[in-house]
Scaffold this motif. Structure first.
Motif, PDB file in Angstrom:
ATOM      1  N   TYR A   1     -99.029  -9.813 -23.107  1.00 53.64           N
ATOM      2  CA  TYR A   1     -98.300 -11.252 -22.740  1.00 53.64           C
ATOM      3  C   TYR A   1     -97.031 -11.259 -22.789  1.00 53.64           C
ATOM      4  N   ASN A   2     -96.335 -10.428 -23.698  1.00 50.00           N
ATOM      5  CA  ASN A   2     -94.899 -10.167 -23.813  1.00 50.00           C
ATOM      6  C   ASN A   2     -94.656  -8.741 -23.534  1.00 50.00           C
ATOM      7  N   GLN A   3     -94.144  -8.534 -22.301  1.00 51.97           N
ATOM      8  CA  GLN A   3     -93.379  -6.896 -22.013  1.00 51.97           C
ATOM      9  C   GLN A   3     -92.193  -6.784 -22.792  1.00 51.97           C
ATOM     10  N   ASP A   4     -91.650  -7.707 -23.120  1.00 54.62           N
ATOM     11  CA  ASP A   4     -90.358  -7.508 -23.758  1.00 54.62           C
ATOM     12  C   ASP A   4     -90.431  -7.051 -25.289  1.00 54.62           C
ATOM     13  N   ARG A   5     -91.551  -6.954 -25.773  1.00 55.73           N
ATOM     14  CA  ARG A   5     -91.623  -6.368 -27.294  1.00 55.73           C
ATOM     15  C   ARG A   5     -92.400  -5.288 -27.236  1.00 55.73           C
ATOM     16  N   TRP A   6     -91.861  -4.260 -27.773  1.00 62.12           N
ATOM     17  CA  TRP A   6     -92.685  -2.979 -28.284  1.00 62.12           C
ATOM     18  C   TRP A   6     -92.840  -2.876 -29.703  1.00 62.12           C
TER      19      TRP A   6
ATOM     20  N   ILE B   1     -91.964  -0.997 -36.502  1.00 58.03           N
ATOM     21  CA  ILE B   1     -90.740  -1.451 -36.270  1.00 58.03           C
ATOM     22  C   ILE B   1     -90.840  -2.116 -34.856  1.00 58.03           C
ATOM     23  N   SER B   2     -90.433  -3.165 -34.713  1.00 53.95           N
ATOM     24  CA  SER B   2     -90.611  -3.922 -33.345  1.00 53.95           C
ATOM     25  C   SER B   2     -89.254  -4.310 -32.270  1.00 53.95           C
ATOM     26  N   LEU B   3     -89.351  -3.462 -31.330  1.00 54.51           N
ATOM     27  CA  LEU B   3     -87.943  -3.507 -30.549  1.00 54.51           C
ATOM     28  C   LEU B   3     -88.217  -4.685 -29.384  1.00 54.51           C
ATOM     29  N   HIS B   4     -86.971  -5.222 -29.358  1.00 54.15           N
ATOM     30  CA  HIS B   4     -86.984  -6.166 -28.084  1.00 54.15           C
ATOM     31  C   HIS B   4     -86.163  -6.217 -26.957  1.00 54.15           C
ATOM     32  N   PHE B   5     -86.541  -6.363 -25.906  1.00 51.54           N
ATOM     33  CA  PHE B   5     -85.493  -6.136 -24.750  1.00 51.54           C
ATOM     34  C   PHE B   5     -85.616  -7.516 -23.825  1.00 51.54           C
ATOM     35  N   GLU B   6     -84.424  -7.462 -23.110  1.00 46.92           N
ATOM     36  CA  GLU B   6     -84.148  -8.599 -22.462  1.00 46.92           C
ATOM     37  C   GLU B   6     -83.473  -7.957 -21.212  1.00 46.92           C
ATOM     38  N   ASN B   7     -84.171  -8.213 -19.905  1.00 41.61           N
ATOM     39  CA  ASN B   7     -83.759  -7.718 -18.427  1.00 41.61           C
ATOM     40  C   ASN B   7     -83.553  -6.176 -18.616  1.00 41.61           C
ATOM     41  N   ASP B   8     -84.669  -5.397 -19.192  1.00 40.28           N
ATOM     42  CA  ASP B   8     -84.677  -3.924 -19.560  1.00 40.28           C
ATOM     43  C   ASP B   8     -83.954  -3.528 -20.224  1.00 40.28           C
ATOM     44  N   ALA B   9     -83.133  -4.234 -20.947  1.00 42.67           N
ATOM     45  CA  ALA B   9     -82.069  -3.851 -21.962  1.00 42.67           C
ATOM     46  C   ALA B   9     -82.527  -4.019 -23.414  1.00 42.67           C
TER      47      ALA B   9
END
Length: 144
Positions: free
Chosen positions: A81-86, A104-112
């Motif tokens: 549901y949230n592809q911008d969080r790994w 660890i959680s990584l957050h992305f915006e516009n593939d960055a």
């Protein structure tokens, strides 16, 4: 009246009942910890993505998803549901000792890559170190 059990039937039934009761009692005690026997090797158990400080220090703001996968590997959990969080999770239990976990959680915006959070902090000299210091100084200034 005739005894159906015979002369030694009652003691035999009592000993069988005692053996069954003992077996059931011992079977119920499976939650009792097994004592550590000297010289017995217990294998370390590791599950998930291994996360090291060196990997965290290689992360930089603005990295693409492919660059992050090159540094960190494929994430263990991708939220549908949230592809911008790994999320990267590493569970380990060295040789029967206490179990530990790192995440660890990584957050992305516009593939960055925009930010990360979890059990690691960037080391001095890492690209995120200056970003985290600037953020801390800005929050201190806002609080004043």
């Amino acid at each position: 009246m005739m005894n159906l059990l015979g002369k030694q039937g009652a003691p035999r039934i009592l000993s069988c009942a005692a053996a069954c009761l003992l077996a059931l009692t011992l079977g119920a005690c499976s939650s009792i910890p097994v004592p550590n026997f000297p010289g017995v090797y217990k294998i370390p158990i590791a599950q998930g993505n291994i996360i090291t400080q060196e990997m965290i220090d290689q992360l930089e703001p603005g990295m693409t998803r492919r660059q992050v996968i090159y540094v960190m590997g494929t994430p263990l959990v991708r939220d549908p549901y949230n592809q911008d969080r790994w999320d990267y999770v590493f569970n380990y239990q060295p040789g029967g000792e206490e179990r530990g976990q790192e995440r660890i959680s990584l957050h992305f915006e516009n593939d960055a890559l925009t930010r990360f959070e979890g059990d690691f902090e960037p080391a001095e000299g890492a690209a995120w170190y200056s970003v985290s210091q600037d953020t801390a100084e800005a929050s201190d200034t806002d609080a004043s």
